[in-house]
Design a protein around this motif. Structure first.
Motif, PDB file in Angstrom:
ATOM      1  N   ALA A  93      -3.274   2.159  12.116  1.00  0.00           N
ATOM      2  CA  ALA A  93      -2.151   3.033  11.768  1.00  0.00           C
ATOM      3  C   ALA A  93      -1.210   2.310  10.806  1.00  0.00           C
ATOM      4  O   ALA A  93      -0.741   1.199  11.107  1.00  0.00           O
ATOM      5  CB  ALA A  93      -1.395   3.454  13.025  1.00  0.00           C
ATOM      6  N   ALA A  94      -0.937   2.910   9.658  1.00  0.00           N
ATOM      7  CA  ALA A  94      -0.025   2.305   8.693  1.00  0.00           C
ATOM      8  C   ALA A  94       1.362   2.145   9.292  1.00  0.00           C
ATOM      9  O   ALA A  94       1.855   3.037  10.004  1.00  0.00           O
ATOM     10  CB  ALA A  94       0.046   3.162   7.435  1.00  0.00           C
ATOM     11  N   LEU A  95       1.998   1.009   9.032  1.00  0.00           N
ATOM     12  CA  LEU A  95       3.356   0.789   9.506  1.00  0.00           C
ATOM     13  C   LEU A  95       4.318   1.697   8.751  1.00  0.00           C
ATOM     14  O   LEU A  95       4.214   1.860   7.529  1.00  0.00           O
ATOM     15  CB  LEU A  95       3.758  -0.671   9.317  1.00  0.00           C
ATOM     16  CG  LEU A  95       2.924  -1.705  10.092  1.00  0.00           C
ATOM     17  CD1 LEU A  95       3.413  -3.117   9.778  1.00  0.00           C
ATOM     18  CD2 LEU A  95       2.979  -1.445  11.593  1.00  0.00           C
ATOM     19  N   GLU A  96       5.259   2.254   9.460  1.00  0.00           N
ATOM     20  CA  GLU A  96       6.232   3.148   8.854  1.00  0.00           C
ATOM     21  C   GLU A  96       7.288   2.350   8.097  1.00  0.00           C
ATOM     22  O   GLU A  96       7.605   1.211   8.472  1.00  0.00           O
ATOM     23  CB  GLU A  96       6.910   4.005   9.923  1.00  0.00           C
ATOM     24  CG  GLU A  96       5.974   4.981  10.623  1.00  0.00           C
ATOM     25  CD  GLU A  96       5.490   6.077   9.687  1.00  0.00           C
ATOM     26  OE1 GLU A  96       6.223   6.421   8.742  1.00  0.00           O
ATOM     27  OE2 GLU A  96       4.360   6.571   9.898  1.00  0.00           O
ATOM     28  N   PRO A  97       7.859   2.919   7.026  1.00  0.00           N
ATOM     29  CA  PRO A  97       8.937   2.226   6.315  1.00  0.00           C
ATOM     30  C   PRO A  97      10.045   1.800   7.276  1.00  0.00           C
ATOM     31  O   PRO A  97      10.412   2.548   8.189  1.00  0.00           O
ATOM     32  CB  PRO A  97       9.436   3.290   5.328  1.00  0.00           C
ATOM     33  CG  PRO A  97       8.260   4.181   5.105  1.00  0.00           C
ATOM     34  CD  PRO A  97       7.531   4.224   6.426  1.00  0.00           C
ATOM     35  N   GLY A  98      10.529   0.594   7.083  1.00  0.00           N
ATOM     36  CA  GLY A  98      11.582   0.070   7.926  1.00  0.00           C
ATOM     37  C   GLY A  98      11.093  -0.683   9.141  1.00  0.00           C
ATOM     38  O   GLY A  98      11.896  -1.313   9.846  1.00  0.00           O
ATOM     39  N   ASP A  99       9.794  -0.661   9.405  1.00  0.00           N
ATOM     40  CA  ASP A  99       9.253  -1.401  10.546  1.00  0.00           C
ATOM     41  C   ASP A  99       9.490  -2.900  10.322  1.00  0.00           C
ATOM     42  O   ASP A  99       9.183  -3.438   9.251  1.00  0.00           O
ATOM     43  CB  ASP A  99       7.753  -1.113  10.673  1.00  0.00           C
ATOM     44  CG  ASP A  99       7.162  -1.598  11.984  1.00  0.00           C
ATOM     45  OD1 ASP A  99       7.298  -2.803  12.298  1.00  0.00           O
ATOM     46  OD2 ASP A  99       6.558  -0.778  12.703  1.00  0.00           O
ATOM     47  N   ASP A 100      10.060  -3.560  11.328  1.00  0.00           N
ATOM     48  CA  ASP A 100      10.418  -4.972  11.152  1.00  0.00           C
ATOM     49  C   ASP A 100       9.207  -5.902  11.141  1.00  0.00           C
ATOM     50  O   ASP A 100       9.357  -7.113  10.963  1.00  0.00           O
ATOM     51  CB  ASP A 100      11.426  -5.408  12.207  1.00  0.00           C
ATOM     52  CG  ASP A 100      10.895  -5.290  13.641  1.00  0.00           C
ATOM     53  OD1 ASP A 100       9.683  -4.988  13.820  1.00  0.00           O
ATOM     54  OD2 ASP A 100      11.689  -5.491  14.578  1.00  0.00           O
TER      55      ASP A 100
END
Length: 417
Positions: free
Chosen positions: A267-274
């Protein structure tokens, strides 16, 4: 010590989608035909010239050209060659973009020998008609990613469904890549090879620390498998070495940073994921492992985010150069929009979008905010914004690029999407 003269006449590169995979629910596909690149080759290369881009990734479709028994029909690329000559564009030729002739077992010796023979024939055909030198090739495009999509996820041939098969398939593709490189250089010792795979970063789910080891393996072992084989770090009996690896091409898309799934795709990491890492760090890690000249070989944002994506990519690339990475260019891919492989919808990731006319023609429509952003960066890096009559008279002076990186003093960060 990084070189001063670039490998290429312009720092910004581009290219055209040219996949010829045997797709899971559609059979053999030819993306060059789907985007009407054969019909629009002259217009497409004229567009690159107008942008100040003198280098393009282009495909020579192995499964469409190889007639078996040592016979080949290269006529489908004659339009590309004519347009490249007319508009002074240097091609990097993909010899296998996810597709191979029907009936071949990619794990067999026959696959390796037939691909090497095709590569030699393609190089001879190109050399007789080329307007430049040396020749540039990508023997196997993205062998590691193809390993996943064809060897584990069963999107395309050979429709494998396990991690073990995926690793064996990737190794076989790397073996064929080495054989093709050596076959070409037997005739053209100065030919250059750009070996391309994605930059990826895989993390475990927050609630599954038990998957940390598997995620780490994909980030640091599997992600580098093809380059390791081609460079001779793994399976040296297959003939790899640093000179075969030559140039590394680093593909970067937002979906390349992922959360691990036991049954992929991840699953691609969502924008803003630390957990997202700066692109600069990924570029530096890949380069530091092999110490070969490199390019960002594919990158693009989507729709209205394309200019912001380009800003982020250039800043991260400048930060990598500031750290000493021998980076020779950024390839804005594709030049012309492409359809989503799965659903056929236009991605709006090209420098030009397309509009379908009533007669079926795909009209090219440059996305002006993206073009304007490109030109701002060309000027900032002391680069041309359109090509003169002979862009091959001098390579890019990388001193200009490094000076700009020093002046900018860019700070890499993970806030890009």
């Amino acid at each position: 010590m990084p070189t001063t003269n670039s490998l290429f006449p312009t720092f910004f590169l581009s290219g055209f989608e040219c996949s010829t995979f045997d797709w899971k629910d559609a059979g053999r596909r030819d993306l060059s035909a789907e985007i009407q690149h054969y019909a629009h080759a002259n217009e497409d290369y004229a567009f690159l010239k107008s942008l100040g881009i003198a280098v393009a990734r282009e495909g020579i479709a192995w499964p469409l050209i190889d007639r078996g028994g040592g016979g080949y029909d290269f006529s489908c690329i004659d339009g590309f060659l004519a347009a490249q000559r007319r508009h002074s564009i240097l091609p990097i030729w993909d010899l296998c973009h996810y597709g191979y002739p029907a009936g071949l077992d990619p794990l067999s010796d026959a696959f390796v020998h037939r691909f090497a023979d095709f590569a030699r024939a393609a190089a001879r055909y190109i050399a007789e008609r080329a307007h430049h030198g040396p020749l540039f090739f990508t023997p196997m495009n993205e062998p590691t990613f193809w390993g996943y999509m064809g060897g584990e996820w069963a999107w395309a041939a050979p429709f494998g469904t396990s991690a073990d098969y995926r690793r064996r398939f990737t190794t076989a593709l790397a073996r064929a890549d080495i054989a093709a490189t050596k076959a070409i250089r037997a005739d053209f010792p100065d030919a250059r090879m750009v070996h391309i795979d994605p930059l990826i970063w895989v993390v475990p789910p927050r609630d599954r620390p038990d998957l940390a080891e598997a995620a780490h393996r994909e980030s640091y072992d599997d992600a580098y498998l093809a380059w390791d084989v081609i460079s001779g770090l793994k399976h040296p009996e297959l003939g790899g070495c640093p000179e075969v690896l030559d140039i590394i091409g680093l593909n970067n898309y937002s979906f390349g940073q992922m959360e691990y799934r036991e049954r992929g795709p991840h699953a691609a990491l969502e924008p803003g994921d630390d957990r997202i890492r700066p692109l600069c760090d990924l570029i530096e890690e890949a380069w530091a492992k092999y110490r070969r000249p490199c390019i960002v070989a594919e990158t693009s944002g989507l729709k209205g985010g394309r200019p912001d994506w380009l800003n982020d990519i250039v800043v991260e690339a400048m930060a990598a150069i500031r750290r000493g990475v021998d980076l020779h260019g950024l390839c804005l891919f594709p030049a012309v929009d492409m359809p989503d492989w799965h659903n056929g919808e236009w991605l709006h990731n090209g420098i030009a979008d397309v509009e379908k006319l009533p007669d079926g023609t795909l009209l090219r429509k440059p996305y002006l905010p993206y073009v304007e952003c490109l030109h701002r960066w060309q000027r900032r890096l002391n680069r041309v914004t359109s090509l003169d009559a002979n862009p091959f008279d001098s390579a890019v002076d990388l001193t200009d690029i490094r000076r700009a990186a020093q002046e900018m003093d860019p700070k890499p960060d993970a806030d890009w999407h």
